[in-house]
Structures are given as structure tokens and as C-alpha cells.
Motif scaffolding. Structure first.
Motif, PDB file in Angstrom:
ATOM      1  N   ALA A  97      41.177  43.730  38.242  1.00 46.58           N
ATOM      2  CA  ALA A  97      42.536  43.181  38.224  1.00 46.58           C
ATOM      3  C   ALA A  97      42.984  42.799  39.625  1.00 46.58           C
ATOM      4  N   SER A  98      43.784  41.762  39.680  1.00 45.29           N
ATOM      5  CA  SER A  98      44.399  41.353  40.948  1.00 45.29           C
ATOM      6  C   SER A  98      45.743  40.723  40.646  1.00 45.29           C
ATOM      7  N   VAL A  99      46.632  40.759  41.625  1.00 40.02           N
ATOM      8  CA  VAL A  99      47.951  40.146  41.460  1.00 40.02           C
ATOM      9  C   VAL A  99      47.777  38.628  41.366  1.00 40.02           C
ATOM     10  N   ALA A 100      48.470  38.017  40.434  1.00 44.21           N
ATOM     11  CA  ALA A 100      48.352  36.574  40.238  1.00 44.21           C
ATOM     12  C   ALA A 100      48.820  35.818  41.480  1.00 44.21           C
ATOM     13  N   SER A 101      48.201  34.671  41.708  1.00 43.72           N
ATOM     14  CA  SER A 101      48.581  33.792  42.816  1.00 43.72           C
ATOM     15  C   SER A 101      48.884  32.407  42.258  1.00 43.72           C
ATOM     16  N   PRO A 102      50.011  32.262  41.587  1.00 46.75           N
ATOM     17  CA  PRO A 102      50.328  30.966  40.969  1.00 46.75           C
ATOM     18  C   PRO A 102      50.518  29.894  42.028  1.00 46.75           C
ATOM     19  N   SER A 103      49.958  28.739  41.775  1.00 50.79           N
ATOM     20  CA  SER A 103      50.090  27.637  42.725  1.00 50.79           C
ATOM     21  C   SER A 103      51.386  26.883  42.486  1.00 50.79           C
TER      22      SER A 103
END
Length: 216
Positions: free
Chosen positions: A62-68
Motif C-alpha cells: 500500500a502507498s498513499v495515492a498521488s493523484p495527478s
């Protein structure tokens, strides 16, 4: 209850930038930190993945989302197309009970904005749009808007100011007044303006991409 506590704690940490976009979330470290089993942690992470706050990748965890920024723009473009039509048609069919349900939701929105409960206000501000679709009787559209709204949630929670959140609530009030008055075209115009204003408040800073810079 343990799952709720983990979701709440991690969400708050993400909102407050204690955990950055893209950061890895190790199950064992989280289990040790919260004093629970990895199974409980995994359940919490699955819930957060459903709301698009984190990303679960096979073999990577799991990783924190990085929305563009581009993703956000595309989502708002789709939402403007769908929701302008939605509110136009809903205005023509809305009942007095529907209006009361929307106004009850608006009261909850206002309370969350006043008390600065960021995660809750984000959920309620997004939920206004989904609720309208549900009241219209179009569950397919409601499900679609729920997914689109979730894809905006991380960006909104992290970068929408309290002032911008209040503006969003005020614009929801204007939309409901237009619906109650039976002004379908006005309601559709207000919805389009509202979504454009939300996008602008999140992304633009003197012609540059403030969100893009923040995510670097």
C-alpha cells in the motif's frame, strides 16, 4: 472499532501532510504502531483504497495515492457533463420530500464546514452530488458519481481551504434554491459554475499549477 480507528488516524495524517503522497504504508509497521493484527490493518487499507486515498499494488503493498492534476481535470470535465444534465432533469421531477432531503444534507454540510472536520466535510460536499443522483432514481449515475467523487477526495481533502469549502456549500444552497423554484436551466448553469469553481480553487495559483507543485 480498531479498523475505524486506523482509517481515521491514517486519513488525518494524510490530510495534515504527516504522510506524503506516494509514501509506502507497511502492514507490519502499522500493526505494531496501532497494536493490532496485520489482518485488521489490511481491512483498514482496503477501506481506504475504496475511497482512493491509498493505492494497493500487487507485490508492492500500500502507498498513499498521488493523484495527478491532469487526472483531476479529466474527472471534473466528466462531472460537468454528467451533472449539468442530472440537475436539469432532476429539477423537473424533484418532489417536496426530495427538497427536504437535500436541505437536511445541507445542514449537515454546514455543520461540518463550521467545525473544520476536514474529512467529514469532504465526504458531505461530495455526497451532495451523489445524493441528487440517488433521489433522481438513477442508481447507475449515482454509482458513477460516487466513484468520480472518490477520485477527487484526496485532492480536495489535502488542498481545499476552509474558505473554499464554505463557498462550495453556499453554491450547493444556490443550486437547491433553483431546483425548488423549478428553474432547470438555472440549476444546470449553477452546477457547471460550481464544479468549475471547485476545480479552480484546488488547482490554480496565478496561472501555475499549485497542486502540481505541492505534489512534487
Amino acid at each position: 472499532m480498531n479498523t475505524d480507528r486506523i482509517v481515521s488516524s491514517l486519513t488525518q495524517a494524510i490530510i495534515e501532510h504527516q504522510i506524503k503522497p506516494g509514501a509506502r504504508l507497511g502492514e507490519q509497521k502499522l500493526a505494531d504502531h496501532f497494536g493490532v493484527s496485520r489482518t485488521i490493518v489490511r481491512q483498514a487499507l482496503f477501506r481506504m483504497a475504496d475511497s482512493k486515498l491509498i493505492v494497493l499494488a500487487p507485490g508492492r503493498g500500500a502507498s498513499v495515492a498521488s493523484p495527478s492534476l491532469e487526472e483531476a481535470r479529466q474527472v471534473f470535465a466528466v462531472r460537468r457533463t454528467l451533472e449539468a444534465r442530472l440537475v436539469h432533469d432532476f429539477t423537473r421531477s424533484a418532489t417536496a420530500r426530495d427538497i427536504l432531503r437535500l436541505r437536511r444534507h445541507l445542514r449537515e454540510e454546514q455543520q461540518s464546514v463550521r467545525t473544520a472536520r476536514i474529512a467529514e466535510r469532504t465526504r458531505l460536499l461530495a455526497g451532495f452530488h451523489v445524493l441528487m443522483a440517488e433521489l433522481s432514481g438513477n442508481q447507475v449515475l449515482a454509482d458513477l458519481l460516487s466513484d468520480l467523487s472518490s477520485r477527487c477526495a484526496l485532492i480536495t481533502m489535502m488542498y481545499q481551504s476552509g474558505v473554499a469549502a464554505q463557498h462550495s456549500h453556499d453554491e450547493h444552497e444556490q443550486i437547491v434554491r433553483a431546483i425548488e423554484a423549478g428553474e432547470a436551466r438555472q440549476a444546470a448553469r449553477l452546477m457547471d459554475d460550481h464544479l468549475r469553481n471547485v476545480e479552480k480553487a484546488l488547482a490554480l495559483d496565478e496561472g501555475q499549477d499549485a497542486l502540481a507543485k505541492a505534489l512534487m
